[in-house]
Design an enzyme around this catalytic site. Structure first.
Site, PDB file in Angstrom:
ATOM      1  N   ASP A   1      71.067  -9.543 -60.616  1.00 21.39           N
ATOM      2  CA  ASP A   1      71.788  -8.562 -59.389  1.00 21.39           C
ATOM      3  C   ASP A   1      73.056  -7.932 -60.083  1.00 21.39           C
ATOM      4  O   ASP A   1      73.606  -7.238 -60.083  1.00 21.39           O
ATOM      5  CB  ASP A   1      71.230  -8.463 -58.336  1.00 21.39           C
ATOM      6  CG  ASP A   1      70.875  -7.443 -56.878  1.00 21.39           C
ATOM      7  OD1 ASP A   1      71.443  -6.338 -57.817  1.00 21.39           O
ATOM      8  OD2 ASP A   1      71.053  -7.293 -56.083  1.00 21.39           O
TER       9      ASP A   1
ATOM     10  N   HIS B   1      63.592  -8.177 -53.897  1.00 27.79           N
ATOM     11  CA  HIS B   1      64.052  -8.438 -52.895  1.00 27.79           C
ATOM     12  C   HIS B   1      62.842  -9.209 -51.990  1.00 27.79           C
ATOM     13  O   HIS B   1      62.463 -10.334 -52.039  1.00 27.79           O
ATOM     14  CB  HIS B   1      64.534  -7.750 -52.315  1.00 27.79           C
ATOM     15  CG  HIS B   1      66.105  -7.284 -52.868  1.00 27.79           C
ATOM     16  ND1 HIS B   1      67.331  -8.308 -53.721  1.00 27.79           N
ATOM     17  CD2 HIS B   1      66.621  -5.881 -53.366  1.00 27.79           C
ATOM     18  CE1 HIS B   1      68.434  -7.830 -53.774  1.00 27.79           C
ATOM     19  NE2 HIS B   1      68.231  -6.304 -54.646  1.00 27.79           N
TER      20      HIS B   1
END
Length: 452
Positions: A317, A266
C-alpha cells in the site's frame, strides 16, 4: 532465454514442502516439465508473493508524516500530507521512485505488483500531452526492475459521498468516464506476459452510483480484475450509512455483481453479514496490515473471514514497510493483540500459521492480479524465491518449521535469490541494477524535498 531445469531439494507446492523435485523453466518464462537440459541445484524454494495493492509514489514519503499535528491525527490528516507530496511528482520522478520501490519489493520476495494508480493528470489538473504518461512511467519502472505488474488505472470522480467536486489537490486524479475507459483500452494494447491491465474504482465516496453503473457496464470492464478501496475507516462507514443507508461493503454487494474478478482493498470494518457475503462472493480481501496500522485504520476480522472460506491477499500500500513477511506477521499479530490468544490464522489443530498465511496470500494475490502466479506448478509464471538456508535464523529447521521460521524469526533478509518470469533478477541478495536505480532515486527525492 534458454530453457532450463531446476533441481530443488525442498519446493513449496500444493500447500506442502515436496522433496527432491525437478521443474522446468520454459523459454516463455513459464514453469513446465523437466527435461535433460542443464540443471541448477536449489535448496528451499517458495513461489513469489504477489503484492496486490501499491501506490508507488508514496514510498518516497514514508516516514515524513510521523509528527503530531495540532489535534488528533488520523487517516484524514495523513491524506492531506500525501496530497501535498503527490502534487510535486511528474512522470520522471514517478519512474525513479517506482523503480526503487520495485527493487525493494523483489529483494523482499514480492515478484508481482498491482499498482492502484490515480496520478493521471498534471498537478494543476491539466492533461499531459500523452494521456498515459504517468501510467507508462510505472510500466517502464516495472520493466526496468524486472517485476511483473497488474496496472489498475483508477476512476476518481468526486470528493465525497455527497457528490462534492474534487478539491484542488485532487484534480490531478480526475478523469471523465469516457477518458478513463479510453485510457484502459490504450494501455491494454501494451499487455504482455509481465503486464496485465485491469481497472480500479477509487472508493464508493469517489465514484457516484450512476458512474459506477456506467463504467461497470462498459466493454473494457467486462474482462480483467476490478479493485476498490472500501470500508477502510470508521468515518467512511458512517458517511455511507448517512448518505446511502447501508454500510459500504453491504452497498457494493447489493449494487454490483461482485465475484472472483474483484479485490476489495482493506474491507477493515465488516459486520457479520458482510463477512459471510464477501466470503461467498469469491472476491479477494486485499489486506495491507502495516499501512492499516500506520494509519490507525483498525483490524480486519481475520478468524471469522477464514472460517467463512474467504480469500485474501496482502499489499504494502503506502510502503511504510515493503516486506511480505512483515505484513503477514502483523496480520497475525494484530489479531493476537485484539483477542489475547496466539496462532489465530491456524484454524485447526496442528495447522501452521506461516503455511496458512503464505498459501492464502499467494493464491489470493494471484487471483487479484489476474495472472498465472502464486504457485510452483506447470503453466504458472516462473516466479521463485530461494531462501538462504545458511542463515542462522533457519538453522536446524525442517519442513515442519521452515515457513514459520521464515515469517516469524526476526527481520534479517532471508530471500537470497529471486526469479521472475524465468529470469534471475536478484542473486546473492543483490538486484541486478540496484546501485544505478538507487542513485537516481536519491537524486529524485532530494529534488522533491528541496522544492517542498
Amino acid at each position: 532465454m534458454d530453457r532450463t531445469t531446476l533441481r530443488v531439494d525442498h519446493l513449496w507446492r500444493d500447500g506442502a514442502w515436496q522433496r527432491d523435485v525437478r521443474i522446468g523453466v520454459e523459454e516463455t518464462g513459464a514453469l513446465g516439465a523437466p527435461d535433460e537440459h542443464t540443471e541448477q541445484h536449489l535448496g528451499w524454494v517458495l513461489p513469489g508473493m504477489p503484492n496486490l495493492h501499491s501506490h508507488a509514489f508514496q514510498r518516497a514519503m514514508a516516514g515524513l508524516a510521523e509528527r503530531r499535528g495540532p489535534g488528533d491525527d488520523s487517516f484524514w490528516t495523513w491524506r492531506e500530507a500525501m496530497y501535498a507530496f503527490a502534487s510535486r511528482i511528474g512522470p520522471d520522478a514517478l519512474k525513479a521512485i517506482a523503480a526503487q520501490l520495485y527493487v525493494e519489493m523483489l529483494k523482499a520476495g514480492y515478484t508481482h505488483v498491482c499498482e492502484f494508480h490515480y496520478l493521471h493528470q498534471q498537478p494543476d489538473g491539466r492533461p499531459y500531452a500523452d494521456a498515459a504518461a504517468m501510467s507508462r512511467a510505472l510500466i517502464a519502472a516495472a520493466d526496468e526492475a524486472g517485476i511483473g505488474m497488474t496496472l489498475l488505472p483508477v476512476l476518481y470522480l468526486s470528493g465525497g459521498f455527497d457528490g462534492r467536486p474534487l478539491s484542488e489537490r485532487q484534480r490531478r486524479f480526475g478523469l471523465r468516464v469516457d477518458a478513463y475507459l479510453q485510457l484502459i483500452e490504450t494501455l491494454r494494447r501494451e499487455e504482455n506476459p509481465m503486464l496485465r491491465v485491469g481497472a480500479a474504482l477509487h472508493s464508493l465516496r469517489a465514484v457516484p452510483e450512476a458512474a459506477l453503473r456506467e463504467v461497470l457496464a462498459a466493454e473494457p470492464l467486462k474482462q480483467g480484475p476490478i479493485h476498490i478501496h472500501i470500508a477502510e475507516q470508521i468515518g467512511e462507514v458512517q458517511d455511507c450509512l448517512a448518505v446511502r443507508n447501508a454500510r459500504p461493503v453491504q452497498w457494493l454487494l447489493d449494487h454490483a455483481a461482485v465475484d472472483a474478478r474483484w479485490c476489495l482493498v482493506h474491507a477493515t470494518h465488516l459486520d457479520r453479514s458482510e463477512i459471510a457475503r464477501l466470503a461467498a462472493s469469491g472476491a479477494v480481501a486485499g489486506l495491507c496490515p502495516t499501512t492499516e496500522a500506520n494509519l490507525g485504520d483498525g483490524l480486519f476480522p481475520l478468524a471469522e473471514y477464514l472460517d467463512a472460506g474467504g480469500r485474501l491477499g496482502i499489499g504494502s500500500d503506502s510502503h511504510i514497510s515493503v516486506s511480505p513477511k512483515e505484513d503477514l506477521r502483523w496480520l497475525e499479530y494484530g489479531q493476537r493483540l485484539r483477542d489475547r490468544h496466539r496462532n489465530i490464522a491456524a484454524r485447526r489443530r496442528g495447522a501452521s500459521v506461516g503455511e496458512t498465511l503464505w498459501q492464502a496470500a499467494t493464491a489470493g494475490g494471484a487471483q487479484a492480479a489476474d495472472m498465472p502466479l502464486g504457485a510452483c506448478a506447470e503453466g504458472r509464471r516462473a516466479d521463485l524465491l530461494v531462501l538462504d538456508d545458511d542463515a542462522p535464523q533457519l538453522a536446524a529447521r525442517d519442513a515442519a518449521s521452515m515457513l514459520d521460521s521464515f515469517l516469524f524469526a526476526g527481520n534479517a533478509p532471508l530471500v537470497r535469490d529471486v526469479m521472475v518470469g524465468g529470469v534471475w533478477v536478484v542473486r546473492d541478495f543483490r538486484h541486478r541494477d540496484e546501485a544505478r536505480i538507487a542513485a537516481r532515486y536519491r537524486g529524485t527525492v532530494e529534488t522533491l524535498r528541496a522544492t517542498a
